[in-house]
Design an enzyme around this catalytic site. Structure first.
Site, PDB file in Angstrom:
ATOM      1  N   VAL A  17      15.896 -68.568 -21.641  1.00 17.39           N
ATOM      2  CA  VAL A  17      14.749 -67.677 -21.800  1.00 17.39           C
ATOM      3  C   VAL A  17      14.338 -67.074 -20.461  1.00 17.39           C
ATOM      4  O   VAL A  17      14.114 -65.864 -20.337  1.00 17.39           O
ATOM      5  CB  VAL A  17      13.554 -68.415 -22.442  1.00 17.39           C
ATOM      6  N   LYS A 106       5.651 -76.226 -25.277  1.00 14.32           N
ATOM      7  CA  LYS A 106       4.891 -76.819 -26.390  1.00 14.32           C
ATOM      8  C   LYS A 106       4.663 -78.313 -26.196  1.00 14.32           C
ATOM      9  O   LYS A 106       3.617 -78.847 -26.581  1.00 14.32           O
ATOM     10  CB  LYS A 106       5.568 -76.548 -27.734  1.00 14.32           C
ATOM     11  N   GLU A 130       2.123 -67.916 -26.373  1.00 13.10           N
ATOM     12  CA  GLU A 130       2.707 -67.428 -27.619  1.00 13.10           C
ATOM     13  C   GLU A 130       4.128 -67.939 -27.819  1.00 13.10           C
ATOM     14  O   GLU A 130       4.543 -68.241 -28.937  1.00 13.10           O
ATOM     15  CB  GLU A 130       2.706 -65.897 -27.633  1.00 13.10           C
ATOM     16  N   VAL A 133       5.459 -71.486 -29.824  1.00 12.49           N
ATOM     17  CA  VAL A 133       5.627 -71.713 -31.264  1.00 12.49           C
ATOM     18  C   VAL A 133       6.376 -70.545 -31.885  1.00 12.49           C
ATOM     19  O   VAL A 133       5.960 -69.400 -31.742  1.00 12.49           O
ATOM     20  CB  VAL A 133       4.270 -71.886 -31.973  1.00 12.49           C
ATOM     21  N   GLY A 188      25.727 -73.451 -30.854  1.00  8.89           N
ATOM     22  CA  GLY A 188      24.688 -73.379 -29.840  1.00  8.89           C
ATOM     23  C   GLY A 188      23.272 -73.457 -30.376  1.00  8.89           C
ATOM     24  O   GLY A 188      22.308 -73.282 -29.630  1.00  8.89           O
ATOM     25  N   GLU A 191      21.224 -78.825 -29.333  1.00  9.27           N
ATOM     26  CA  GLU A 191      21.605 -79.377 -28.036  1.00  9.27           C
ATOM     27  C   GLU A 191      22.608 -80.512 -28.223  1.00  9.27           C
ATOM     28  O   GLU A 191      22.776 -81.049 -29.330  1.00  9.27           O
ATOM     29  CB  GLU A 191      20.362 -79.912 -27.319  1.00  9.27           C
ATOM     30  N   LYS A 206       4.603 -78.283 -32.043  1.00  6.51           N
ATOM     31  CA  LYS A 206       4.188 -76.952 -32.485  1.00  6.51           C
ATOM     32  C   LYS A 206       3.105 -77.054 -33.565  1.00  6.51           C
ATOM     33  O   LYS A 206       2.181 -76.231 -33.610  1.00  6.51           O
ATOM     34  CB  LYS A 206       5.400 -76.188 -33.006  1.00  6.51           C
ATOM     35  N   GLY A 308      16.167 -68.548 -29.058  1.00  7.47           N
ATOM     36  CA  GLY A 308      17.073 -67.621 -28.392  1.00  7.47           C
ATOM     37  C   GLY A 308      16.410 -66.989 -27.186  1.00  7.47           C
ATOM     38  O   GLY A 308      15.196 -66.773 -27.154  1.00  7.47           O
TER      39      GLY A 308
END
Length: 438
Positions: A17, A106, A130, A133, A188, A191, A206, A308
């Site tokens: 990310v 989270k 944001e 979650v 993918g 994990e 969450k 993703g």
């Protein structure tokens, strides 16, 4: 033309990310400046290993291993490191030095969110999350802002893409749990160590965040009843499908009244049978969705990619632009909307239906004895299906019994299951799953 001011942005973490966030900040700098009213200058990216190979090509001079100095000198800090420490200390450092913070952490928010909220309030800065979650889905801001004039009564969410992919694979292909997990890892979606996902811990964190915003009360991780999907079998999936249901791992937060007449909120995560026609029943693959019931708005559905790099980066950048605009326009930061205290209710306060799988000795009167025991505990059977099978080795016949109950208290249902285990005609209780949406 008025010269735009520059706001310094520090990025902590450069994983899947973080790398996409950095790319967008660099590639879309002019667009972001036009939307923000200030230029967002990425001043550095804090990482553990500066020389590590990364999928996104980024200027080498941006990387540093001195996260604390980077956080102290920024106007805006994006924390995407994950984990509790050093993320917690770095966020507090940033806040105490006047920076607004955007995080997707989270686990930290569920464990120690109140401390961070209080520090942000004290410093007058914004704490936004944001991305914590449901990935790209804009869900927290609509709950906090768009529904702030309404009363939310119930939230049901598929908030973990890994488990949804696994259960969807089992449902669509008939795969066993282990095989579906292996496929998720190959693609993918899971994990190498999938524990946090398949045991429900990720979804529970969450759920605590969703419940806190929806019911204006701080709920922590320990307030969430949590059960993962490791016990869900291909036989459970097949039986659910045969009865018109699909199994999903749901995060649920709902307002209830307990046996003492006290209003409270139950927050829980567990595998759940849903009617296939329910909006959440159609959520496939690694997608996420959150279904909200409110007194005035009625039923609302939020759907999209729940994980993703690029989708989650979208949520991060949305928070970043919002926080930057607040700095440009002035005014206090926005963190949480807790206005009171609503009691956290245990799972026993919930009223639900059960799906129960039994392996039963094929004896005359066995079904009648089971039905009588359910009746004695005040639990009504809605659906009962029986399949006879013969053990090849012993040549002994037994019955596979699948039961779906009408709605009853969780306590009564749990007591019924315990009583059923004590019947001499019961070989084993093969499954116990909750049912929603009926």
């Amino acid at each position: 033309m008025t010269e735009l001011r520059t706001l310094k942005v520090a990025l902590l973490g450069c994983g899947n990310v973080g790398a996409q966030v950095a790319r967008i900040l660099l590639d879309d700098a002019d667009t972001l400046a036009a939307r923000t009213g200030a230029r967002l200058e990425l001043t550095g990216i804090a990482v553990r290993n500066i020389n590590a190979k990364r999928d996104v090509e980024l200027p080498r001079e941006l990387f540093t291993d001195d996260a604390e100095t980077l956080a102290k000198d920024a106007d805006l800090v994006i924390e995407l490191m994950g984990g509790i420490e050093p993320a917690r200390s770095l966020i507090l450092t940033a806040i105490q030095n006047g920076a607004s913070v955007v995080t997707g952490n989270k686990a930290l928010l569920a464990q120690d969110g109140p401390t961070l909220y209080e520090e942000a309030d004290r410093a007058g800065v914004q704490l936004s999350y944001e991305a914590a979650v449901a990935g790209a889905i804009p869900i927290l801001r609509p709950i906090r802002d768009s529904l702030s004039g309404d009363r939310i009564t119930r939230v049901l969410g598929i908030v973990n893409g890994t488990t949804n992919f696994i259960l969807d694979q089992m449902d669509s292909t008939g795969a066993q749990f282990a095989d579906a997990l292996a496929e998720a890892q190959r693609l993918g979606y899971a994990e190498a160590d999938p524990t946090a996902d398949i045991e429900g811990h990720d979804a529970a964190a969450k759920a605590a965040i969703l419940a806190s915003l929806s019911f204006h009360t701080r709920f922590a991780l320990e307030d969430v009843h949590c059960q993962g999907i490791t016990s869900v079998s291909a036989a459970d999936i097949a039986a659910a499908k045969d009865a018109g249901f699909v199994i999903k791992l749901l995060a649920i937060a709902e307002k209830l009244v307990d046996a003492d007449g006290t209003e409270g909120v139950s927050v829980r995560v567990h595998p759940t049978l849903l009617p296939r026609e329910h909006p959440l029943g159609a959520v496939r693959g690694a997608f996420n969705a959150v279904f909200i019931e409110a007194e005035n708005a009625g039923e609302l559905m939020f759907y999209g990619q729940g994980a993703g790099g690029t989708p989650t980066a979208s949520a991060v950048l949305g928070d970043l632009v919002s926080a930057a605009r607040r700095i440009v326009l002035g005014g206090p930061g926005r963190t949480e909307t807790t206005t009171g205290y609503v009691k956290s209710l245990p799972i026993d306060a919930v009223s639900t239906s059960y799906y129960i799988g039994l392996d039963v000795a094929d004896q005359p009167g066995a079904l009648a004895r089971i039905a009588q025991l359910f009746a004695e505990h005040g639990v009504s059977i809605e659906i009962m299906r029986q399949t006879i099978h013969r053990d090849a080795a012993s040549n002994v016949e037994s019955a596979e019994l699948k039961i779906i109950t009408h709605r009853a208290s969780e306590a009564a249902l749990a007591a019924t299951v315990e009583a059923v285990k004590g019947l001499d005609v019961i070989n084993s209780v093969t499954s116990v799953l909750r049912v929603e949406g009926v």
